[in-house]
Design a protein around this motif. Sequence first.
Motif, PDB file in Angstrom:
ATOM      1  N   UNK A 209      13.080   2.603  -5.321  1.00  0.00           N
ATOM      2  CA  UNK A 209      13.945   3.731  -5.677  1.00  0.00           C
ATOM      3  C   UNK A 209      13.118   4.859  -6.285  1.00  0.00           C
ATOM      4  N   UNK A 210      11.937   4.508  -6.778  1.00  0.00           N
ATOM      5  CA  UNK A 210      11.008   5.501  -7.311  1.00  0.00           C
ATOM      6  C   UNK A 210      10.223   6.115  -6.141  1.00  0.00           C
ATOM      7  N   UNK A 211      10.466   7.414  -5.904  1.00  0.00           N
ATOM      8  CA  UNK A 211       9.863   8.063  -4.740  1.00  0.00           C
ATOM      9  C   UNK A 211       8.335   8.054  -4.813  1.00  0.00           C
ATOM     10  N   UNK A 212       7.800   8.205  -6.022  1.00  0.00           N
ATOM     11  CA  UNK A 212       6.345   8.215  -6.197  1.00  0.00           C
ATOM     12  C   UNK A 212       5.744   6.873  -5.773  1.00  0.00           C
ATOM     13  N   UNK A 213       6.450   5.793  -6.043  1.00  0.00           N
ATOM     14  CA  UNK A 213       5.982   4.463  -5.640  1.00  0.00           C
ATOM     15  C   UNK A 213       5.978   4.364  -4.112  1.00  0.00           C
ATOM     16  N   UNK A 214       7.047   4.786  -3.491  1.00  0.00           N
ATOM     17  CA  UNK A 214       7.120   4.733  -2.020  1.00  0.00           C
ATOM     18  C   UNK A 214       5.985   5.551  -1.397  1.00  0.00           C
ATOM     19  N   UNK A 215       5.813   6.774  -1.900  1.00  0.00           N
ATOM     20  CA  UNK A 215       4.769   7.651  -1.345  1.00  0.00           C
ATOM     21  C   UNK A 215       3.382   7.029  -1.515  1.00  0.00           C
ATOM     22  N   UNK A 216       3.159   6.422  -2.669  1.00  0.00           N
ATOM     23  CA  UNK A 216       1.834   5.848  -2.926  1.00  0.00           C
ATOM     24  C   UNK A 216       1.555   4.665  -2.003  1.00  0.00           C
ATOM     25  N   UNK A 217       2.567   3.837  -1.768  1.00  0.00           N
ATOM     26  CA  UNK A 217       2.376   2.688  -0.872  1.00  0.00           C
ATOM     27  C   UNK A 217       2.042   3.160   0.540  1.00  0.00           C
ATOM     28  N   UNK A 218       2.785   4.154   1.022  1.00  0.00           N
ATOM     29  CA  UNK A 218       2.530   4.678   2.373  1.00  0.00           C
ATOM     30  C   UNK A 218       1.134   5.310   2.445  1.00  0.00           C
ATOM     31  N   UNK A 219       0.809   6.106   1.439  1.00  0.00           N
ATOM     32  CA  UNK A 219      -0.494   6.787   1.452  1.00  0.00           C
ATOM     33  C   UNK A 219      -1.625   5.765   1.380  1.00  0.00           C
ATOM     34  N   UNK A 220      -1.448   4.724   0.578  1.00  0.00           N
ATOM     35  CA  UNK A 220      -2.498   3.704   0.452  1.00  0.00           C
ATOM     36  C   UNK A 220      -2.663   2.945   1.769  1.00  0.00           C
ATOM     37  N   UNK A 221      -1.543   2.641   2.424  1.00  0.00           N
ATOM     38  CA  UNK A 221      -1.608   1.944   3.716  1.00  0.00           C
ATOM     39  C   UNK A 221      -2.363   2.788   4.743  1.00  0.00           C
ATOM     40  N   UNK A 222      -2.037   4.071   4.788  1.00  0.00           N
ATOM     41  CA  UNK A 222      -2.709   4.948   5.763  1.00  0.00           C
ATOM     42  C   UNK A 222      -4.190   5.101   5.442  1.00  0.00           C
ATOM     43  N   UNK A 223      -4.507   5.220   4.163  1.00  0.00           N
ATOM     44  CA  UNK A 223      -5.911   5.387   3.769  1.00  0.00           C
ATOM     45  C   UNK A 223      -6.709   4.121   4.070  1.00  0.00           C
ATOM     46  N   UNK A 224      -6.086   2.976   3.839  1.00  0.00           N
ATOM     47  CA  UNK A 224      -6.774   1.709   4.102  1.00  0.00           C
ATOM     48  C   UNK A 224      -7.078   1.562   5.589  1.00  0.00           C
ATOM     49  N   UNK A 225      -6.106   1.895   6.424  1.00  0.00           N
ATOM     50  CA  UNK A 225      -6.313   1.810   7.868  1.00  0.00           C
ATOM     51  C   UNK A 225      -7.401   2.796   8.309  1.00  0.00           C
ATOM     52  N   UNK A 226      -7.333   3.998   7.774  1.00  0.00           N
ATOM     53  CA  UNK A 226      -8.311   5.034   8.128  1.00  0.00           C
ATOM     54  C   UNK A 226      -9.728   4.593   7.752  1.00  0.00           C
ATOM     55  N   UNK A 227      -9.866   4.054   6.557  1.00  0.00           N
ATOM     56  CA  UNK A 227     -11.176   3.696   6.017  1.00  0.00           C
ATOM     57  C   UNK A 227     -11.777   2.524   6.772  1.00  0.00           C
ATOM     58  N   UNK A 228     -10.948   1.545   7.147  1.00  0.00           N
ATOM     59  CA  UNK A 228     -11.488   0.330   7.765  1.00  0.00           C
ATOM     60  C   UNK A 228     -11.532   0.404   9.282  1.00  0.00           C
ATOM     61  N   UNK A 229     -10.856   1.393   9.875  1.00  0.00           N
ATOM     62  CA  UNK A 229     -10.802   1.448  11.329  1.00  0.00           C
ATOM     63  C   UNK A 229      -9.698   0.587  11.910  1.00  0.00           C
ATOM     64  N   UNK A 230      -8.829   0.020  11.049  1.00  0.00           N
ATOM     65  CA  UNK A 230      -7.690  -0.745  11.560  1.00  0.00           C
ATOM     66  C   UNK A 230      -6.653   0.230  12.114  1.00  0.00           C
ATOM     67  N   UNK A 231      -6.004  -0.158  13.213  1.00  0.00           N
ATOM     68  CA  UNK A 231      -5.000   0.730  13.803  1.00  0.00           C
ATOM     69  C   UNK A 231      -3.620   0.359  13.286  1.00  0.00           C
ATOM     70  N   UNK A 232      -3.111   1.187  12.383  1.00  0.00           N
ATOM     71  CA  UNK A 232      -1.785   0.965  11.800  1.00  0.00           C
ATOM     72  C   UNK A 232      -0.765   1.611  12.714  1.00  0.00           C
ATOM     73  N   UNK A 233       0.018   0.788  13.394  1.00  0.00           N
ATOM     74  CA  UNK A 233       0.982   1.297  14.367  1.00  0.00           C
ATOM     75  C   UNK A 233       2.200   1.868  13.644  1.00  0.00           C
ATOM     76  N   UNK A 234       2.656   1.135  12.624  1.00  0.00           N
ATOM     77  CA  UNK A 234       3.887   1.537  11.948  1.00  0.00           C
ATOM     78  C   UNK A 234       3.932   0.880  10.578  1.00  0.00           C
TER      79      UNK A 234
END
Length: 290
Positions: A209-234
């Motif tokens: 329900x905390x928007x900042x928490x949601x945004x951080x989880x999404x941003x961290x997931x995208x950054x992790x995929x970007x950094x490691x070369x993993x392809x995050x589909x969704x």
Amino acid sequence: MPTGRPAVFLDRDDTLIANRTLPEVAGVRRGDLCDPDRVRLLPGAAEGCRLLSESGLVLVVVTNQGVVARGGGTLDDVRRTNDRLRDLLSDPARPGASMIAAVYACPFHPEGAVERFAREHPWRKPSGGMVRAASIELGIDLPTSWMIGDSARDIEAAVDAGVPRDSTILLDERAPDILSAALYVLAARAAGGEQSTVTLSLDRPGAFENERVRETVIATANALAERTGMELVEVLLDASGLRATLSGPKVVALGFGAELRRLTNGWHKARHGSNLWPEPPDVHRGGDDA
Ligand SMILES: [Mg+2]
């Protein structure tokens, strides 16, 4: 055509187990670790090894143990210490077996005090002797194998033996431990086509329900995929948790989920005083304080 199985070669001290950060012991030279009771797995070691093992890689430890040449321990002490490490990394898929297929240890050091071991030796990293020996004895294909270590000499030993430099990972800020390093290995090994998913369930419903928490989880997931070369589909969030889909086999998604859990738990704990997701059971730590 590969002529054998791919492996990941792992350094021991300060890669799999703590050494330099252990409390000092009177009469023991700093950096010498020859006592099974002092073996403590580093964070991420057990989980990282499990992911690497599940992805089909043979796990082989290669470790310089100049302590023997210096007279700080015997070959038997080294063997017992390594056996303790293998026991701590037991294989969840094979009861009674270790995820570590073999440990190669080099007891030689040119400035040693014990005559038998006081010389340079082709096994001593940065030379590639231990990696070569493992490749022959265990049927390892070096061009498709990997090395993870905390020191330049670990990397050079692997390259000397025939592991591609691109397939070596020096532990650093980018990949501070084996779990982090494993993601790079998994990403590189993920063949196209297949997709897999991982779900994480929130520790407390309502955290999103905390928007900042949601945004951080999404941003961290995208950054992790970007950094490691993993392809995050969704990546999807709902009231109960997260569901991420990645290219690659299940082990890729599991590794991604484990590291995302760790990263976002660290962030959430620092700001809100609690974990976002339950931590997995803390197994395989070793030592008295386990
Ligand atoms: Mg080391």
